[in-house]
Scaffold this motif. Structure first.
Motif, short mmCIF file in Angstrom:
data_model
loop_
_atom_site.label_atom_id
_atom_site.label_comp_id
_atom_site.label_asym_id
_atom_site.label_seq_id
_atom_site.Cartn_x
_atom_site.Cartn_y
_atom_site.Cartn_z
N GLY A 17 6.69 -19.28 -12.19
CA GLY A 17 6.21 -18.76 -13.47
C GLY A 17 4.75 -19.03 -13.75
O GLY A 17 4.21 -18.60 -14.75
N ARG A 18 4.11 -19.82 -12.87
CA ARG A 18 2.69 -20.11 -13.08
C ARG A 18 1.91 -19.75 -11.83
O ARG A 18 2.21 -20.25 -10.76
CB ARG A 18 2.47 -21.59 -13.42
N LEU A 19 0.94 -18.88 -11.98
CA LEU A 19 0.09 -18.48 -10.87
C LEU A 19 -1.34 -18.88 -11.18
O LEU A 19 -1.62 -19.50 -12.21
CB LEU A 19 0.18 -16.96 -10.68
N ARG B 59 9.88 -32.16 -20.96
CA ARG B 59 9.78 -32.12 -19.50
C ARG B 59 9.71 -33.50 -18.85
O ARG B 59 9.80 -33.63 -17.64
CB ARG B 59 8.57 -31.28 -19.08
N GLU B 60 9.50 -34.57 -19.66
CA GLU B 60 9.39 -35.89 -19.06
C GLU B 60 10.45 -36.83 -19.63
O GLU B 60 10.87 -36.67 -20.78
CB GLU B 60 7.99 -36.46 -19.32
N ARG C 154 9.69 -20.78 -17.73
CA ARG C 154 8.61 -21.36 -18.51
C ARG C 154 8.36 -20.47 -19.73
O ARG C 154 8.91 -19.38 -19.83
CB ARG C 154 7.33 -21.43 -17.66
N ALA C 155 7.45 -20.93 -20.62
CA ALA C 155 7.21 -20.14 -21.84
C ALA C 155 6.66 -18.75 -21.49
O ALA C 155 5.85 -18.59 -20.59
CB ALA C 155 6.22 -20.87 -22.73
N VAL D 7 5.89 -14.63 -16.27
CA VAL D 7 7.25 -15.01 -16.65
C VAL D 7 8.01 -13.79 -17.17
O VAL D 7 9.18 -13.57 -16.85
CB VAL D 7 7.24 -16.12 -17.73
N LEU D 8 7.31 -12.99 -17.94
CA LEU D 8 7.96 -11.80 -18.50
C LEU D 8 8.47 -10.89 -17.38
O LEU D 8 9.61 -10.41 -17.42
CB LEU D 8 6.96 -11.07 -19.40
#
Ligand code: HAM
Length: 444
Positions: free
Chosen positions: A119-121, A197-198, A296-297, A327-328
């Motif tokens: 989800g993160r690039l 997340r932690e 992810r968001a 992500v969408l």
């Protein structure tokens, strides 16, 4: 054989072959349509900015991820990792003369040197919608409604997504009431942003770490205990005496009420653990997730009332969001909500022999001038091959130019979906106004 190795794409970057570009274009179209529906107008800025634009106010996390270098003129520059500082600068230069509120949107490509994760690039496109010069929570609700409507427009409703909303001022009032000093607020936000997340021990450790938030153990525990009360009603009751809490709870209710009026009440949940990673938010904050919480968001935003003043010198309040395409896209694919990619052209012209090629070009020209898409073989090829090319191009109709028909002044038009065929007059196919402003070229 070539000894050259194919040069690979950089990690975290994407190519967009037509089938992938089609999804991107579909998102952009939906975003633009919805933005306009709410009265927003499009703007853009340069993809390369002075480094200082981000070091001043974006917050540590994003600054660590910058693609930055010195240009040939000795300037420290960065590829834009987000749009909000550019917006603040552009508005700083011209907002005084503009009627308020200002409703602007943009769809920039952004660059962040992120750790590799789902989800993160390292590049993404982000729909940015910002409303400037209006400080009530009704403006915040309007902006979040744009985001939720944008998702609805691509087929994601309350059963698929939810917005988690909070207010940094409410959180600040609660944190102060348990003994957190004002000057530690920003450090505490950065830690609370990671609560989900932690592990709890890690959060406590960071809250107590003198290099981080630096609280004594008892205060650190009290900070964490705030989050044992998840509902707005619970917070109102438990912190009834705390300074500023009642007003903030009341505002949150107005915010939620406005979203209800706008038709998105069932997509929104109050959630105090939403703080946002970026440093500049000052009020209502929100993030939108898939309902199962798998991804992810999809979107994040909120109110930032100081940034425009600090960057552009325009003392204007603002609220906005960014929604990424990554992500969408993943979520839509998982839901099977991405239509199969199909190329489309209006006409494929099949000349039976090379003698009909000039006529094919003239028909193509005439039909293209009418705005239709037309393809024909660029070299001699069999009729069978032409028909299979027509199918793979997604031709709606095939126009066959055979010598006998042409002699009689007609051509055969075949509807590829129904298989129906009929003759059409060539004179009609060729008779088309030239495009405005352009004199006919070549033969008459
Ligand atoms: P952000 O939370 O950093 O906010 O990014 C907003 C959205 O952009 C995220 O929820 C995510 O969908 C997408 N996104 C961010 N980074 C990446 C990445 N590396 N790869 C893929 N998608 C990503 C901002 O950028 C704020 N400037 C938004 C804003 C506008 N606030 C007010 N106005």
């Amino acid at each position: 054989m070539s000894t050259q190795k194919t040069l690979a794409r950089l990690p975290g970057f994407r190519d967009f072959p037509p089938e992938d570009l089609a999804l991107r274009a579909r998102l952009f179209d939906a975003w633009r349509r919805v933005s306009r529906r709410y009265g927003f107008v499009e703007y853009d800025g340069p993809p390369l900015e002075p480094l200082e634009l981000y070091t001043r106010k974006s917050g540590e996390e994003i600054v660590e991820q910058l693609y930055t270098f010195e240009d040939k003129g000795g300037r420290q520059v960065a590829l834009r990792p987000e749009m909000t500082p550019s917006l603040a600068r552009v508005l700083g230069e011209r907002s005084r003369a503009m009627p308020k509120p200002i409703r602007w949107f943009s769809v920039p490509q952004l660059f962040r040197y992120e750790r590799h994760q789902r989800g993160r690039l390292r590049e993404h496109f982000q729909w940015n919608v910002d409303l400037v010069g209006e400080d009530g929570v009704e403006a915040d609700a309007e902006v979040l409604a744009v985001a939720l409507d944008g998702l609805r427009e691509v087929g994601l409703g309350s059963e698929d997504i939810r917005a988690r909303v909070s207010d940094r001022r409410l959180l600040a009032a609660l944190l102060k009431s348990v003994g957190l000093p004002e000057e530690r607020l920003e450090a505490a936000y950065a830690v609370i942003d990671k609560i989900e997340r932690e592990p709890e021990e890690r959060i406590l450790e960071r809250l107590s770490d003198p290099e981080d938030v630096g609280l004594d153990d008892a205060t650190a525990r009290r900070v964490l205990e705030i989050f044992d009360t998840p509902t707005l009603e619970g917070i109102e009751e438990r912190f009834a005496q705390a300074e500023g809490v009642a007003e903030r709870v009341e505002e949150m209710r107005r915010f939620l009420g406005s979203l209800h009026d706008l038709g998105f009440g069932d997509c929104v949940d109050f959630d105090l653990t939403i703080v946002r990673g970026l440093a500049y938010y000052t009020g209502i904050v929100f993030e939108v997730f898939d309902r199962q919480g798998e991804f992810r968001a999809i979107c994040g935003g909120g109110r930032y009332d100081d940034l425009l003043d600090r960057i552009g010198g325009a003392g204007l309040s603002a609220v906005g969001f960014g929604m990424g395409d990554v992500v969408l896209g993943e979520l839509l694919r998982e839901r099977g909500a991405v239509p199969e990619y199909r190329p489309e052209v209006d006409f494929f012209i099949v000349p039976i022999g090379v003698e009909q090629l000039p006529l094919a070009r003239r028909v193509a020209r005439a039909q293209r001038n009418r705005g239709l898409s037309v393809v024909y073989p660029l070299r001699k090829q069999s009729v069978r091959k032409s028909f299979s090319a027509a199918a793979s191009e997604g031709a709606r109709e095939v126009l066959v130019l055979g010598p006998d028909e042409v002699e009689q002044g007609v051509a055969l038009l075949r509807d590829m979906a129904s298989g129906e065929e009929r003759n059409v007059e060539l004179a009609r196919l060729l008779e088309v106004p030239e495009p405005a402003g352009k004199a006919p070229v070549g033969e008459g």
